[in-house]
Design an enzyme around this catalytic site. Structure first.
Site, mmCIF file in Angstrom:
data_model
loop_
_atom_site.group_PDB
_atom_site.id
_atom_site.type_symbol
_atom_site.label_atom_id
_atom_site.label_comp_id
_atom_site.label_asym_id
_atom_site.label_seq_id
_atom_site.Cartn_x
_atom_site.Cartn_y
_atom_site.Cartn_z
ATOM 1 N N HIS A 179 -14.881 -6.944 -2.329
ATOM 2 C CA HIS A 179 -14.781 -8.658 -2.637
ATOM 3 C C HIS A 179 -15.908 -9.248 -1.954
ATOM 4 O O HIS A 179 -16.230 -10.328 -2.502
ATOM 5 C CB HIS A 179 -13.517 -9.204 -1.944
ATOM 6 C CG HIS A 179 -12.503 -8.192 -2.108
ATOM 7 N ND1 HIS A 179 -11.847 -7.979 -3.394
ATOM 8 C CD2 HIS A 179 -11.414 -7.800 -1.292
ATOM 9 C CE1 HIS A 179 -10.767 -7.363 -3.354
ATOM 10 N NE2 HIS A 179 -10.344 -7.176 -1.872
ATOM 11 N N ASP A 210 -25.456 -2.724 -4.626
ATOM 12 C CA ASP A 210 -26.687 -2.173 -4.717
ATOM 13 C C ASP A 210 -26.701 -0.622 -4.682
ATOM 14 O O ASP A 210 -27.371 0.000 -5.436
ATOM 15 C CB ASP A 210 -27.725 -2.879 -3.746
ATOM 16 C CG ASP A 210 -27.889 -4.430 -4.305
ATOM 17 O OD1 ASP A 210 -27.525 -4.699 -5.280
ATOM 18 O OD2 ASP A 210 -28.550 -4.957 -3.343
ATOM 19 N N ASN A 225 -12.470 3.473 -3.468
ATOM 20 C CA ASN A 225 -11.888 2.132 -3.186
ATOM 21 C C ASN A 225 -12.408 1.722 -1.768
ATOM 22 O O ASN A 225 -12.070 2.166 -0.843
ATOM 23 C CB ASN A 225 -10.406 2.551 -2.790
ATOM 24 C CG ASN A 225 -9.476 1.313 -2.433
ATOM 25 O OD1 ASN A 225 -9.925 0.303 -2.109
ATOM 26 N ND2 ASN A 225 -7.892 1.758 -2.238
ATOM 27 N N HIS A 268 -7.752 0.367 -6.677
ATOM 28 C CA HIS A 268 -7.008 -0.378 -5.523
ATOM 29 C C HIS A 268 -5.598 0.046 -5.524
ATOM 30 O O HIS A 268 -4.986 0.165 -6.690
ATOM 31 C CB HIS A 268 -6.971 -1.876 -5.647
ATOM 32 C CG HIS A 268 -8.516 -2.319 -5.543
ATOM 33 N ND1 HIS A 268 -9.170 -2.241 -4.453
ATOM 34 C CD2 HIS A 268 -9.499 -2.575 -6.551
ATOM 35 C CE1 HIS A 268 -10.523 -2.533 -4.422
ATOM 36 N NE2 HIS A 268 -10.670 -2.856 -6.085
ATOM 37 N N SER A 295 -2.983 -1.853 -4.333
ATOM 38 C CA SER A 295 -2.191 -2.960 -4.582
ATOM 39 C C SER A 295 -3.069 -3.752 -5.622
ATOM 40 O O SER A 295 -3.893 -3.234 -6.167
ATOM 41 C CB SER A 295 -2.599 -3.704 -3.163
ATOM 42 O OG SER A 295 -3.565 -4.270 -3.224
ATOM 43 N N ARG A 304 -9.028 -11.992 -3.127
ATOM 44 C CA ARG A 304 -9.129 -10.547 -3.692
ATOM 45 C C ARG A 304 -9.283 -10.270 -5.195
ATOM 46 O O ARG A 304 -9.483 -9.090 -5.534
ATOM 47 C CB ARG A 304 -7.850 -10.046 -3.381
ATOM 48 C CG ARG A 304 -7.282 -9.599 -1.701
ATOM 49 C CD ARG A 304 -6.196 -8.921 -1.497
ATOM 50 N NE ARG A 304 -5.714 -9.155 -0.350
ATOM 51 C CZ ARG A 304 -6.024 -8.584 0.881
ATOM 52 N NH1 ARG A 304 -6.804 -7.588 0.854
ATOM 53 N NH2 ARG A 304 -5.365 -8.932 2.183
ATOM 54 N N TYR A 356 0.837 -1.226 0.092
ATOM 55 C CA TYR A 356 0.038 0.069 -0.042
ATOM 56 C C TYR A 356 0.770 1.371 -0.018
ATOM 57 O O TYR A 356 0.160 2.319 0.059
ATOM 58 C CB TYR A 356 -0.971 0.176 1.230
ATOM 59 C CG TYR A 356 -1.887 -1.102 1.358
ATOM 60 C CD1 TYR A 356 -2.716 -1.427 0.249
ATOM 61 C CD2 TYR A 356 -1.600 -2.085 2.366
ATOM 62 C CE1 TYR A 356 -3.694 -2.588 0.437
ATOM 63 C CE2 TYR A 356 -2.723 -3.270 2.383
ATOM 64 C CZ TYR A 356 -3.647 -3.422 1.157
ATOM 65 O OH TYR A 356 -4.341 -4.498 1.336
HETATM 66 C C1 DQA Z 1 -7.372 -2.388 -1.411
HETATM 67 C C2 DQA Z 1 -7.167 -3.906 -1.895
HETATM 68 C C3 DQA Z 1 -8.095 -4.738 -0.949
HETATM 69 O O1 DQA Z 1 -7.940 -6.197 -1.196
HETATM 70 C C4 DQA Z 1 -7.813 -4.562 0.615
HETATM 71 O O2 DQA Z 1 -8.870 -5.283 1.439
HETATM 72 C C5 DQA Z 1 -7.794 -3.202 0.909
HETATM 73 C C6 DQA Z 1 -7.048 -2.175 0.237
HETATM 74 C C7 DQA Z 1 -6.206 -1.615 -2.270
HETATM 75 O O3 DQA Z 1 -6.396 -0.545 -2.132
HETATM 76 O O4 DQA Z 1 -5.229 -2.209 -2.784
HETATM 77 O O5 DQA Z 1 -7.989 -2.866 2.170
HETATM 78 O O6 DQA Z 1 -8.577 -1.911 -1.891
#
Ligand code: DQA
Length: 150
Positions: free
Chosen positions: A83, A90, A77, A103, A105, A114, A26
């Site tokens: 997930h 909705d 985000n 995201h 990551s 994920r 991150y």
């Molecule tokens: C995330 C990826 C998600 O899988 C994770 O639970 C996060 C951050 C990302 O910004 O990479 O909390 O959304």
């Protein structure tokens, strides 16, 4: 002329902990620092960003409920909610607004759970694994959509 330039930038669960979370996934920016960068990118694109962040799924849903009339597009985000939260899916659908999923990551190359996104098909684009710059890309996509002649 009717200017459509209001973008809601929404962060979900655990993203307020950026700066303390795994820097390999991150990065090192805090959420406040990230938002300053996003704000500058939005400005450069002629967009007006409003920021919303919460760890509460119901609060995220209720913010989405209120967006119609307040925003022209959404960058979101939702963190882990991405997930599995059909409630957020909705509510996002209800906004009727163009949305981009971001995201930090590379969610497609981490744990298998994920890879699933319950919002992806509602979004006009999905940016993943590009760190903070992914938000710049998301804003560029929205700017193009919002300035496109109807
Ligand atoms: C995330 C990826 C998600 O899988 C994770 O639970 C996060 C951050 C990302 O910004 O990479 O909390 O959304």
């Amino acid at each position: 002329m009717n200017v459509r330039n209001r973008v809601e930038v929404m962060h979900g669960v655990n993203l307020d902990q950026l700066g303390r979370r795994d820097p390999d996934q991150y990065g090192r920016l805090t959420l406040d620092e990230l938002q300053v960068r996003i704000d500058a990118w939005a400005d450069g694109f002629g967009l007006a960003a409003n920021f919303f962040s919460t760890n509460h799924e119901g609060a995220f849903v209720e913010r989405l409920h209120r967006l119609r009339g307040l925003a022209d597009g959404v960058v979101l985000n939702p963190g882990a909610w991405t997930h599995y939260s059909y409630a957020i899916r909705d509510a996002l659908e209800l906004t009727g607004l163009p949305a981009v999923e971001v995201h930090l990551s590379d969610v497609d190359n981490r744990e298998p759970w994920r890879r699933q996104s319950v919002i992806a098909d509602l979004c006009i684009a999905r940016v993943s694994g590009k760190g903070p710059e992914g938000y710049e890309e998301a804003l560029a996509v929205l700017r193009d959509r919002l300035t496109r002649p109807a």
